[in-house]
Write an enzyme that holds these catalytic residues in place. Structure first.
Site, PDB file in Angstrom:
ATOM      1  N   ARG A 170     -74.744   1.360  19.154  1.00 60.63           N
ATOM      2  CA  ARG A 170     -75.390   0.049  19.127  1.00 60.63           C
ATOM      3  C   ARG A 170     -76.585   0.053  18.181  1.00 60.63           C
ATOM      4  O   ARG A 170     -76.807  -0.918  17.445  1.00 60.63           O
ATOM      5  CB  ARG A 170     -75.839  -0.332  20.532  1.00 60.63           C
ATOM      6  N   CYS A 198     -69.694 -14.010  31.063  1.00 58.48           N
ATOM      7  CA  CYS A 198     -70.994 -13.855  30.416  1.00 58.48           C
ATOM      8  C   CYS A 198     -72.049 -14.395  31.368  1.00 58.48           C
ATOM      9  O   CYS A 198     -71.758 -15.255  32.206  1.00 58.48           O
ATOM     10  CB  CYS A 198     -71.012 -14.621  29.096  1.00 58.48           C
ATOM     11  N   HIS A 254     -71.464 -16.583  23.414  1.00 55.00           N
ATOM     12  CA  HIS A 254     -72.675 -16.412  22.615  1.00 55.00           C
ATOM     13  C   HIS A 254     -72.783 -17.447  21.486  1.00 55.00           C
ATOM     14  O   HIS A 254     -73.464 -17.209  20.483  1.00 55.00           O
ATOM     15  CB  HIS A 254     -72.762 -14.984  22.052  1.00 55.00           C
ATOM     16  N   TYR A 302     -78.540 -17.112  21.435  1.00 51.32           N
ATOM     17  CA  TYR A 302     -77.854 -16.503  20.297  1.00 51.32           C
ATOM     18  C   TYR A 302     -77.737 -17.447  19.105  1.00 51.32           C
ATOM     19  O   TYR A 302     -77.427 -17.007  17.996  1.00 51.32           O
ATOM     20  CB  TYR A 302     -76.463 -16.019  20.722  1.00 51.32           C
TER      21      TYR A 302
END
Length: 418
Positions: free
Chosen positions: A90, A164, A194, A241
């Protein structure tokens, strides 16, 4: 009822376990299996999970195993919360795109594509093993990028739903601002994972979003890291986002000046694991709130309960479009309120998506088509095409440079890239 959590050694897991313990009347779990290949982490998390169950008087057993097939055998539902490559991968997703002037983020842009390429083959392998051992089990995916991963699962015929925590997070925050219970708040939550907007916030059938924006605009915009004037002008609440799209260049400059989120999370995880090792700890620590995934447990319990208990209630999930948005193919995966029961998920009717949002949704859906193709079939040309199609890239030279960097940083996870 048996549930298996793949990625059970995650520091997220105590949040999930706490939800299972508190909401046991909603979802009576007799056996919770935490599956993870990292044995030392798994035992720390598993020990805390058992203590949480014991403290809250939950009679269910918590079992830990590194044997995936044993863990999923006989499970009624399998929850996926894995991270291929861990925080180290990541960290790379969040840093090398910045070298090309592009946002570094684990779920969108080039970093999000890298994560999808690493993740989709692993998830599909897990899903095939679930289908072989227990074809009736539901797969609930919390693994990012949720939209692409869920689409991979559904396109291969698996019983899967994506989840989510953005929608439930908004529901809880709006309820607190309004002084009502979360159950009284429903959202007109539309878009892709997102990439969503809250077009209405309803309490007892009345849209109170204008009131929220009038009375809490500063607080809401601060949470989103977006200008108040923009939120006021839109008259909707974008997800956090959307800042990667609406303020891309400013976000790039911001990210260049501070440590990556992965580095921050890795430090939090070390601290959390030290805490989990304490045999006196028998509840999720407050520090876990900084890890992310707020309200994940409530959302996961509600979704699993609806699928397994055939409740037929409405929840925000990632599911097939099937005509919900006329400008998208039926097999696109969208994030909207849907009726959830034992047969699966059916999107609720929604009003047409306004051009300002529909254009971006169509653009990102086209990218996701190409990203999934690259994840399943491999090939540097497919990676390049996906990046060229992404609204945050879209230039030949940058797409090629990002392709080269992506493959160089991920060759250990992509056999076809070596």
């Amino acid at each position: 009822m048996k549930l298996a959590v793949v990625g059970g050694g995650s520091t997220y897991t105590p949040e999930l376990v706490d939800g299972f313990a508190r909401l046991r009347d909603t979802l009576p779990v007799s056996e919770l299996v935490l599956v993870d290949p990292v044995a030392d982490r798994l035992e720390l998390v598993g020990g805390l999970a058992r203590r949480i169950f014991a403290k809250q008087g939950h009679a269910g057993r918590v079992i830990t195993t590194s044997d995936l097939d044993a863990g999923i055998e006989g499970a009624d539902a399998v929850l996926l919360q894995l991270r291929v490559g861990g925080q180290a991968a990541r960290n790379e997703d969040e840093t090398w795109p910045l070298e090309c002037g592009c946002v570094g983020q684990e779920t969108t842009g080039a970093g999000g594509l890298a994560k999808a390429l690493r993740t989709v083959p692993v998830v599909l392998d897990i899903a095939e093993r679930v289908r072989r051992t227990n074809p009736d089990a539901w797969i609930i995916d919390f693994t990012n990028p949720v939209g692409i991963v869920t689409r991979a699962l559904l396109s291969h015929g698996h019983k899967a739903v994506g989840l989510c925590n953005v929608a439930i997070g908004f529901q809880r925050r709006f309820a607190a601002m309004l002084g009502v219970t979360p159950e009284e708040v429903s959202l007109d939550h539309v878009g892709l994972n997102h990439l969503t907007w809250e077009r209405a916030v309803r309490v007892n059938g009345s849209n109170v979003l204008p009131q929220l924006l009038e009375e809490h605009l500063s607080e809401i915009s601060d949470d989103l890291h977006l200008p108040p004037d923009l939120v006021r002008q839109l008259g909707v609440v974008p997800s956090y986002y959307l800042r990667y799209y609406y303020a891309h260049d400013a976000v790039v400059q911001e990210l260049l000046t501070k440590p990556s989120r992965a580095a921050e999370v890795a430090a939090l995880e070390r601290e959390l694991l030290d805490m989990y090792a304490d045999p006196q700890l028998d509840e999720k620590p407050a520090l876990l709130e900084k890890r992310g995934g707020a309200y994940y447990s409530e959302a996961a319990v509600a979704l699993a309960s609806s699928l397994l208990n055939d409740t037929g209630d409405v929840q925000v999930v990632n599911t097939l479009n099937n005509g919900t948005f006329s400008f998208l193919p039926d097999d696109a995966v969208i994030e909207v309120p849907a009726t959830v029961n034992a047969q699966g998920t059916t999107p609720e009717p929604v009003s047409p998506l306004e051009p300002l949002y529909a254009g971006l949704v169509a653009h990102v859906t086209a990218y996701e088509d190409l990203a999934l193709e690259a994840a399943v079939k491999g090939g540097s040309e497919r990676v390049f095409q996906a990046l060229l199609a992404h609204p945050l890239v879209g230039q030949i030279s940058i797409a090629q440079e990002l392709t080269d960097k992506l493959l160089a940083h991920n060759k250990d996870y992509l056999p076809w890239a070596r």
